[in-house]
Design an enzyme around this catalytic site. Structure first.
Site, PDB file in Angstrom:
ATOM      1  N   THR A 251       9.955 -18.944 -19.176  1.00  0.00           N
ATOM      2  CA  THR A 251       9.882 -18.373 -20.524  1.00  0.00           C
ATOM      3  C   THR A 251       8.552 -18.701 -21.176  1.00  0.00           C
ATOM      4  OG1 THR A 251      12.288 -18.519 -20.782  1.00  0.00           O
ATOM      5  CG2 THR A 251      10.983 -18.381 -22.794  1.00  0.00           C
TER       6      THR A 251
ATOM      7  N   TRP B  28      11.955  -5.843 -29.469  1.00  0.00           N
ATOM      8  CA  TRP B  28      13.064  -6.759 -29.721  1.00  0.00           C
ATOM      9  C   TRP B  28      14.360  -6.101 -29.303  1.00  0.00           C
ATOM     10  CZ3 TRP B  28      11.940 -11.630 -30.779  1.00  0.00           C
ATOM     11  CH2 TRP B  28      10.731 -11.931 -31.386  1.00  0.00           C
TER      12      TRP B  28
ATOM     13  N   ALA C 278      12.745  -4.365 -16.533  1.00  0.00           N
ATOM     14  CA  ALA C 278      12.219  -4.867 -15.257  1.00  0.00           C
ATOM     15  C   ALA C 278      10.762  -5.303 -15.381  1.00  0.00           C
ATOM     16  CB  ALA C 278      12.363  -3.792 -14.180  1.00  0.00           C
TER      17      ALA C 278
ATOM     18  N   CYS D 284      29.437 -49.083 -45.085  1.00  0.00           N
ATOM     19  CA  CYS D 284      30.089 -48.381 -46.196  1.00  0.00           C
ATOM     20  C   CYS D 284      31.467 -48.966 -46.483  1.00  0.00           C
ATOM     21  CB  CYS D 284      30.215 -46.893 -45.872  1.00  0.00           C
ATOM     22  SG  CYS D 284      28.635 -46.032 -45.852  1.00  0.00           S
TER      23      CYS D 284
ATOM     24  N   GLU E 107      29.490 -42.039 -48.762  1.00  0.00           N
ATOM     25  CA  GLU E 107      30.324 -42.891 -49.608  1.00  0.00           C
ATOM     26  C   GLU E 107      29.502 -43.559 -50.706  1.00  0.00           C
ATOM     27  OE1 GLU E 107      31.922 -43.608 -45.334  1.00  0.00           O
ATOM     28  OE2 GLU E 107      30.100 -42.853 -46.300  1.00  0.00           O
TER      29      GLU E 107
ATOM     30  N   ALA F 102      15.909  -8.194 -20.677  1.00  0.00           N
ATOM     31  CA  ALA F 102      14.565  -7.599 -20.693  1.00  0.00           C
ATOM     32  C   ALA F 102      14.530  -6.469 -19.686  1.00  0.00           C
ATOM     33  CB  ALA F 102      13.514  -8.656 -20.346  1.00  0.00           C
TER      34      ALA F 102
ATOM     35  N   SER G  99       9.513 -27.642 -13.201  1.00  0.00           N
ATOM     36  CA  SER G  99       9.594 -28.449 -11.980  1.00  0.00           C
ATOM     37  C   SER G  99       8.232 -28.825 -11.425  1.00  0.00           C
ATOM     38  CB  SER G  99      10.391 -27.704 -10.911  1.00  0.00           C
ATOM     39  OG  SER G  99      11.730 -27.524 -11.332  1.00  0.00           O
TER      40      SER G  99
ATOM     41  N   CYS H 122      31.607 -46.565 -41.978  1.00  0.00           N
ATOM     42  CA  CYS H 122      30.990 -47.451 -40.992  1.00  0.00           C
ATOM     43  C   CYS H 122      31.254 -48.908 -41.345  1.00  0.00           C
ATOM     44  CB  CYS H 122      29.495 -47.172 -40.880  1.00  0.00           C
ATOM     45  SG  CYS H 122      28.567 -47.448 -42.400  1.00  0.00           S
TER      46      CYS H 122
END
Length: 349
Positions: A190, A164, A158, A78, A46, A156, A216, A69
């Site tokens: 990962t 890719w 085995a 605003c 604004e 993926a 973990s 806001c």
């Protein structure tokens, strides 16, 4: 309002933790000012539009994608600026879900004698800010899970080979998903298998999303490419913790059941740190845990036109089902071809 929504989208990658907002000021059926919020701490949409309109804003109509806001944050309200500018009418697409505003902006305008309306193109406005709405109403981010697989649902071989599966266009598309997120989440599996950076490349957005690892038992190496990152663990071995912290990581223990990280607690923590959209790129274990916990809000599935057989690795680690009635079900929100691959956008049914 459609133009205001277009303007708001300019901030898709840059406004976090603030919402993406656009504004258009019209007088005598002519646009006299427009603007969008560019990044946190800078003027809101604004204000940019009012500055462009100047004195012509007096008596004009303001179209804005989010309720103005009404509180002092990093910038002044605003709603006050609109009142001082002497606008005659304000049309907002949606109410601000922020409890600090939540109708306060509209009330302030109405009390000042300005005609204020809300609800025009609300669905489109909400679609621009799923993360901000989620953080304000559910106290957790919007969780967008990205997967890349073959047509037979494998991520993926085995032996772990996965680069890719999808093509260059799909990978560039993923960079745009990362760029709009406040944080990127992955698992330690990962990190150990691929040593990814999990950052935004090829797009100059002036920031990098927070990187988060669910680990973990703190198996993440101190020289992992993803560092510095926030690492959520179940319990922290003092030596491993010290090594990671020395490498720039922040380690937080969030113990859940069965030796796992409490994922719901992690989402709450991220929301408290201003994370609106959480982008997930992980393996089957974390994908399955998020799905089982009902924490996936959106699934973006890239599928390559190939098949690799049932011995390859799947998308979700999940206990075997005995009935299809127990399956996690999704509805298709969008389907399109990206390069040579297919992209499905799915929402929980």
């Amino acid at each position: 309002m459609a133009r205001a929504l277009q303007l708001a989208a300019h901030g898709l990658y840059t406004t976090s933790p603030n919402p993406r907002v656009g504004c258009v000021i019209v007088r005598d059926e002519r646009v006299i000012g427009e603007g969008w919020h560019e990044r946190a701490g800078t003027p809101h949409a604004e204000i940019h539009a009012l500055q462009a309109a100047g004195e012509a804003a007096r008596g004009a109509t303001v179209y804005v994608t989010l309720e103005p806001c009404s509180h002092h944050g990093r910038t002044p309200p605003c709603a006050e600026a609109l009142i001082q500018a002497g606008v005659a009418r304000v049309v907002a697409a949606m109410s601000d879900p922020n409890p600090l505003v939540a109708g306060g902006g509209i009330s302030m305008l109405t009390l000042a004698g300005i005609q204020a309306e809300i609800g025009l193109m609300e669905a489109e406005a909400r679609a621009l800010n799923p993360g901000f709405i989620s953080r304000m109403t559910r106290q957790r981010p919007w969780v967008r899970l990205k997967t890349a697989s073959t047509l037979d649902g494998k991520t993926a071989l085995a032996n772990g080979a996965s680069q890719w599966i999808t093509g260059e266009a799909a990978r560039a598309d993923v960079q745009r998903l990362r760029a709009r997120a406040c944080a990127i989440l992955t698992g330690s599996g990962t990190v150990l298998a691929d040593n990814p950076r999990m950052n935004v490349r090829d797009l100059d957005i002036g920031r990098q999303p927070l990187r988060v690892v669910v680990d973990s038992t703190l198996h993440t190496p101190a020289d992992a490419a993803i560092l510095p990152a926030l690492i959520a663990c179940h319990h922290a071995d003092p030596a491993a913790r010290a090594a990671l912290e020395q490498a720039g990581a922040e380690v937080i223990a969030l113990p859940g059941t069965d030796g796992r990280v409490d994922l719901a607690a992690l989402l709450t923590l991220l929301a408290q740190r201003g994370v609106n959209e959480l982008h997930v790129e992980a393996g089957a274990a974390l994908n399955g845990a998020l799905l089982a916990a009902g924490l996936v809000d959106e699934w973006v599935a890239y599928m390559a036109p190939m098949a690799v057989g049932d011995a390859a690795r799947g998308l979700f680690a999940h206990p075997a089902l005995t009935s299809l009635a127990d399956a996690a079900r999704f509805s298709l929100s969008d389907v399109r071809q990206v390069g040579g691959d297919l992209r499905l956008t799915l929402l929980p049914a």
